[in-house]
Design an enzyme around this catalytic site. Structure first.
Site, mmCIF file in Angstrom:
data_model
loop_
_atom_site.group_PDB
_atom_site.id
_atom_site.type_symbol
_atom_site.label_atom_id
_atom_site.label_comp_id
_atom_site.label_asym_id
_atom_site.label_seq_id
_atom_site.Cartn_x
_atom_site.Cartn_y
_atom_site.Cartn_z
ATOM 1 C CG ASP A 1 -1.845 -1.128 1.305
ATOM 2 O OD1 ASP A 1 -2.159 -1.683 0.246
ATOM 3 O OD2 ASP A 1 -2.267 -1.486 2.428
HETATM 4 N N1 URA Z 1 -1.066 -5.988 3.896
HETATM 5 C C1 URA Z 1 -1.606 -4.750 3.911
HETATM 6 O O1 URA Z 1 -2.634 -4.525 4.522
HETATM 7 N N2 URA Z 1 -0.957 -3.784 3.245
HETATM 8 C C2 URA Z 1 0.218 -3.955 2.596
HETATM 9 O O2 URA Z 1 0.775 -3.020 2.022
HETATM 10 C C3 URA Z 1 0.760 -5.257 2.602
HETATM 11 C C4 URA Z 1 0.095 -6.263 3.258
#
Ligand code: URA
Length: 267
Positions: free
Chosen positions: A139
């Protein structure tokens, strides 16, 4: 509450000492000059178009020409000097490049953004001449380890559900986790009608709001969804381990090439 000490660098299983990797080692150089006949699907995969299996599909569909002739034969071998074309592009087998970034927050894990926001490509664009792509996603607000390569085959393998690689995240929550919720996560929770299992969960700090979570699943926002499901907000998320790779000697925002040994571990 299970007060396991969380150590992302802990070696599991075989405890033999590991020699410090040679980070100075540059991109794995495979000869770009073709010296012998190679299978057409391998040639296409080496050019970074897709995996060998996907290349077979392109061949079967008649999308590949060699010296101007459509080739549909799967075992076809490309001889040095022959010209292979897909969608009007001449394919050239490239060096395979593998690099690891310690992603800062605020960067999208896409190759471009229509809204002009910063992407991880801004951080690795000068690393090599080859066009590399992120393997999977983090993310925008997530920090930590993100692998890049032009090796379509390895990328596909690492992101396939059945081969999902081990990942460890350090998670900061807006409040301490309760014993019940901790145990519920360990026994498997149901998200969107699907049972989600984690491989390990441990408390990192004294107030029970920072945890380490080990997971193989690569589903979108999986870690945040697990905690949000139980009423927590994830205030920080950092991927600290990816397969056998750790953030050791890799400051935030920096990248390094993988060593030959590390690439073999991933394969
Ligand atoms: N899980 C998440 O919630 N976000 C990420 O960026 C990676 C794994």
């Amino acid at each position: 509450m299970t007060k396991k000490k969380f150590n992302p660098n802990k070696k599991r299983g075989n405890n033999k000492a590991v020699k410090k990797p040679d980070y100075k080692h540059q991109a794995l150089q495979q000869p770009t000059e073709q010296t012998e006949a190679i299978r057409l699907n391998k040639y296409i995969a080496n050019a970074g178009v897709c995996s060998r299996r996907e290349a077979d599909k392109l061949i079967e569909k008649g999308e590949i020409t060699v010296d101007g002739e459509v080739i549909k034969e799967l075992g076809y071998k490309v001889k040095p000097g022959q010209v292979v074309v897909h969608e009007k592009s001449v394919l050239k087998p490239e060096n395979r490049v593998y690099l690891l970034l310690n992603k800062p927050k605020g960067f999208l894990s896409t190759t471009s953004d229509p809204e002009g926001r910063k992407t991880v490509m801004d951080l690795v664009s000068k690393a090599c001449l080859e066009k590399v792509f992120p393997v999977g996603r983090l993310d925008r607000s997530t920090t930590g380890l993100l692998l890049f390569t032009n090796d379509g085959e390895l990328s596909k393998k690492l992101t396939q559900p059945k081969h999902q690689i081990k990942k460890i995240y350090q998670v900061s929550l807006n409040k301490p986790i309760t014993k019940n919720d901790f145990e519920e996560i360990l026994s498997g929770i149901t998200l969107d009608d699907e049972k989600v299992f984690v491989d390990d969960l441990a408390i990192v700090d004294g107030d029970n709001s920072t945890l380490g979570i080990e997971i193989h699943l690569g589903k979108n926002r999986i870690v945040k969804r697990i905690f949000e499901h139980l009423g927590y907000n994830v205030t920080k998320l950092d991927r600290v381990v990816y397969g056998s790779l750790t953030k050791k000697d890799l400051p935030r925002g920096k990248w390094r090439f993988l060593t030959e040994k590390e690439v073999l571990w991933l394969k």
